[in-house]
Each structure stands twice: as structure tokens, then as C-alpha cells.
Design a protein around this motif. Sequence first.
Motif, short mmCIF file in Angstrom:
data_model
loop_
_atom_site.label_atom_id
_atom_site.label_comp_id
_atom_site.label_asym_id
_atom_site.label_seq_id
_atom_site.Cartn_x
_atom_site.Cartn_y
_atom_site.Cartn_z
N SER A 101 1.43 11.14 0.26
CA SER A 101 0.73 11.08 -0.57
C SER A 101 0.32 13.46 -0.16
O SER A 101 0.14 13.99 -0.93
CB SER A 101 -0.68 10.68 -0.34
N LYS B 80 1.19 -1.05 0.35
CA LYS B 80 0.61 -0.02 -0.05
C LYS B 80 0.76 1.77 -0.04
O LYS B 80 0.74 2.50 -0.42
CB LYS B 80 -1.17 0.68 0.91
N VAL B 81 1.67 1.06 0.47
CA VAL B 81 3.08 2.47 0.58
C VAL B 81 4.22 2.31 -0.67
O VAL B 81 4.68 3.10 -0.53
CB VAL B 81 3.20 2.71 2.00
N ARG C 242 1.86 6.39 4.09
CA ARG C 242 1.60 6.29 2.90
C ARG C 242 0.63 7.72 2.99
O ARG C 242 0.72 8.60 2.10
CB ARG C 242 0.10 5.26 2.79
#
Length: 178
Positions: free
Chosen positions: A173, A132-133, A169
Motif C-alpha cells: 500500500s 487481505k493481500v 499489505r
Amino acid sequence: VFAAKTAGDFDASFRQISTIIDASDEDLAGFKAAILDYAQGSTQPLEQITTALGNAIGSGVDWSKSLELIGKAEKLAVATRSDLDSTTKVLVSTLNSYGLQIGEAGKVSDLFFKIIDEGDISMGDLANSFAKVAPIAKISGVSLEEVGAAIATLTASGIKPAESIEYLRGAISNIISP
């Protein structure tokens, strides 16, 4: 009976793997023999080896280098008391995200072990969340080592693994597009 069933299961698994490999019959026969040879010295059951190989090859790993990757994933699985498929998946997704070669899987494996050792996170948690990261971190120029250090620090300070990765994450972002 057990041997016949195991041989049949392996044959079926290998036939499935061979559908995603572009190789000659001779190369496939050699690869099949190499898998069986690898399995003889492995700590993992043949079924788990073929499952991990199929997933790795299906995710873009060159079949001719897939046993090298499985060897690194197996060492990580043993060291972290995890399963071979999870360690294979997290290694492949990380190599793919960062554009790394199979030869660098050992370095990535060592980093994962260090994250687990210094943080409060299991290999299962890392395998379930790291993807996810990793892509967004790579795009933003955050090194794999920096991501690992952040995860280890956040989890060691008491933040749950999934939340730590989600926080990281989100932070990356927000830096990219505030």
C-alpha cells in the motif's frame, strides 16, 4: 436411517446449489450425478463437498468447472491437513484476485503448499488472511509467487502469520501511495 438422512441432506444441499446455477434440468441432473460420483472416490464427506461447491459457485466459479476446482482444493486440504471449505475459499479468492482460470488452480495450490512448507504458517492462517493481500498485490503488479515468497520469509523469521500478511499489505500500500 443414516443413508436416508444423508440422501435427504444431499438433496437439500443440491437444491440450494441449483438455485445459483443457470442450467437446464438435464444439465443439473448430470451435475448431481457427477457430484455423487466424485464423492465416492473422495476423502471428504459429501456434506463438505456440497458446502465447498456452493461457496465456489457462489463466488463466481462456473458450475461446470467447479468439481475440477474441488479436486485441487481437496488435494491441498489433505496435504495441509486442512478442511475442504477453507482451501476452496482461498483458491477461489486468489484465482479471482489474480484473474486466473480454474485450470491454474493446481499451480496456485502448489504455491500455497510451498508457502506452508517454507514458512511457519498453517493452511488455516493462510486461508484466513491471504485475501487481505492478494487484491492489492495484483493491482500493484506484485506476482503471486512474490507474495508467497514474502509470506514464507516473514513467517519463517518468526513473525506471526497474520502480522506478516498485514506488514506485506502495508508495504505494498505504501508503495502504491506513499
